[in-house]
Design an enzyme around this catalytic site. Structure first.
Site, PDB file in Angstrom:
ATOM      1  CG  HIS A 112     -21.724 -15.727 -45.980  1.00 19.67           C
ATOM      2  ND1 HIS A 112     -20.533 -16.376 -46.026  1.00 19.67           N
ATOM      3  CD2 HIS A 112     -22.174 -15.495 -47.330  1.00 19.67           C
ATOM      4  CE1 HIS A 112     -20.262 -16.651 -47.160  1.00 19.67           C
ATOM      5  NE2 HIS A 112     -21.176 -16.280 -48.066  1.00 19.67           N
TER       6      HIS A 112
ATOM      7  CB  VAL B 109     -21.236 -13.391 -39.522  1.00 19.18           C
ATOM      8  CG1 VAL B 109     -21.801 -13.845 -40.821  1.00 19.18           C
ATOM      9  CG2 VAL B 109     -20.509 -14.382 -38.579  1.00 19.18           C
TER      10      VAL B 109
ATOM     11  CG  LEU C 117      -5.069  -9.532 -45.575  1.00 25.17           C
ATOM     12  CD1 LEU C 117      -4.523 -10.951 -46.118  1.00 25.17           C
ATOM     13  CD2 LEU C 117      -6.536  -9.635 -45.221  1.00 25.17           C
TER      14      LEU C 117
ATOM     15  N   GLY D 172      -8.061 -11.998 -47.747  1.00 27.36           N
ATOM     16  CA  GLY D 172      -8.353 -12.764 -46.649  1.00 27.36           C
ATOM     17  C   GLY D 172      -9.424 -14.161 -47.018  1.00 27.36           C
TER      18      GLY D 172
ATOM     19  CB  SER E 299      -9.230 -20.012 -49.598  1.00 24.74           C
ATOM     20  OG  SER E 299     -10.331 -20.678 -48.876  1.00 24.74           O
TER      21      SER E 299
END
Ligand SMILES: [Zn+2]
Length: 284
Positions: A124, A108, A271, A227, A229
């Site tokens: 989100h 966000v 990353l 990035g 899970s």
């Protein structure tokens, strides 16, 4: 569609999957950790001292709401000072090279947009906006922060001298006794209850946003998870959609993910350097 024992892939394999194709990029907290926003599910784990508020608690419990906004007022100061990192910039570079069908983020923090990425779906929601739960009016979080500061001059003065750790949702762990006197303000249009324009735990996502993400994926050749899970269903669902459609599933994240068994390419690596290597390998 890979089955059997998991194996680790190479950057070259990921480059082969993405070269000449358009991939939907799905990002999670792991891409923002290099910007100093802790990923409370993976690497950079912070000792989380408070449990995230649920949608029900926020809507039904005025005390929980007061605590939320008091913490959030502290945390938001830090959110405003966070900058995108080379991971975000790499996504922009891949997009500019024509390799990205769209970016869907579970974050966000708006750091993709700050890094110049366009067509981002904030799955989100976004921490820089507030929504009225009665009339639906959206307004800038900066404006609310200013109103809360004016309504709570002593609290805000205290924040100037106290440094507080903060959480990915802009939450901060401030002692509970500070919250009791905190004054919450309401919608300027209708007097309704204001909520951050983010999807809380237990809250359903706006349907049009979910459909938008699905449509971007339908037009893509595959999905690349960066990035995350995929603990949250909203992201995992997109990977399931890609898998069902026979699209390539690539995952680059630290530690295990919920979709490792579906991955054609799976990299457990940091990353930012890996994305740099990917861009080099693709020749983008
Ligand atoms: Zn309103």
């Amino acid at each position: 569609m890979a089955e059997g024992p998991l194996r680790s892939s190479t950057v070259d394999e990921l480059a082969d999957v993405m070269r000449g194709r358009r991939t939907l990029v799905l990002t999670g907290a792991g891409i923002s950790t290099d910007s100093g926003i802790p990923d409370y599910r993976g690497d950079g784990r912070s000792a989380r001292t408070s449990v995230p508020i649920t949608y029900r608690e926020f809507m039904d419990d005025p005390e929980a709401r007061r605590r939320y906004w008091a913490r959030s007022q502290a945390g938001y100061r830090h959110v405003g000072t966070v900058d995108p990192n080379d991971g975000h910039r790499s996504v922009t570079a891949l997009q500019q090279a024509g390799l990205v069908a769209g970016v869907v983020t579970q974050n966000v923090d708006r750091l993709h947009q700050q890094a110049g990425t366009v067509d981002v779906v904030d799955l989100h929601g976004r921490i820089d906006r507030v929504i009225c739960t009665s009339c639906g009016t959206r307004s800038p979080r900066d404006q609310l922060a200013e109103r809360l500061a004016q309504a709570n001059p002593q609290y805000d003065a205290l924040l100037d001298v106290v440094s507080t750790p903060f959480q990915p949702d802009g939450d901060a762990d401030v002692a509970a006794q500070l919250f009791e006197a905190f004054v919450v303000v309401d919608c300027l249009v209708c007097g309704g209850l204001l909520k951050p324009d983010v999807v809380f735990f237990g809250e359903s996502m706006p349907r049009e946003r979910r459909d938008h993400a699905s449509a971007l994926l339908r037009d893509a050749d595959g999905i690349l998870v960066l990035g995350s899970s995929l603990a949250v269903m909203s992201g995992y669902r997109l990977v399931l959609q890609a898998d069902r459609a026979g699209q390539a599933v690539s995952i680059l994240t630290r530690g295990p993910s919920r979709a490792d068994h579906l991955a054609d390419v799976r990299l457990d690596a940091p990353l930012t350097p890996t994305l740099h290597a990917l861009i080099g390998a693709i020749g983008a």
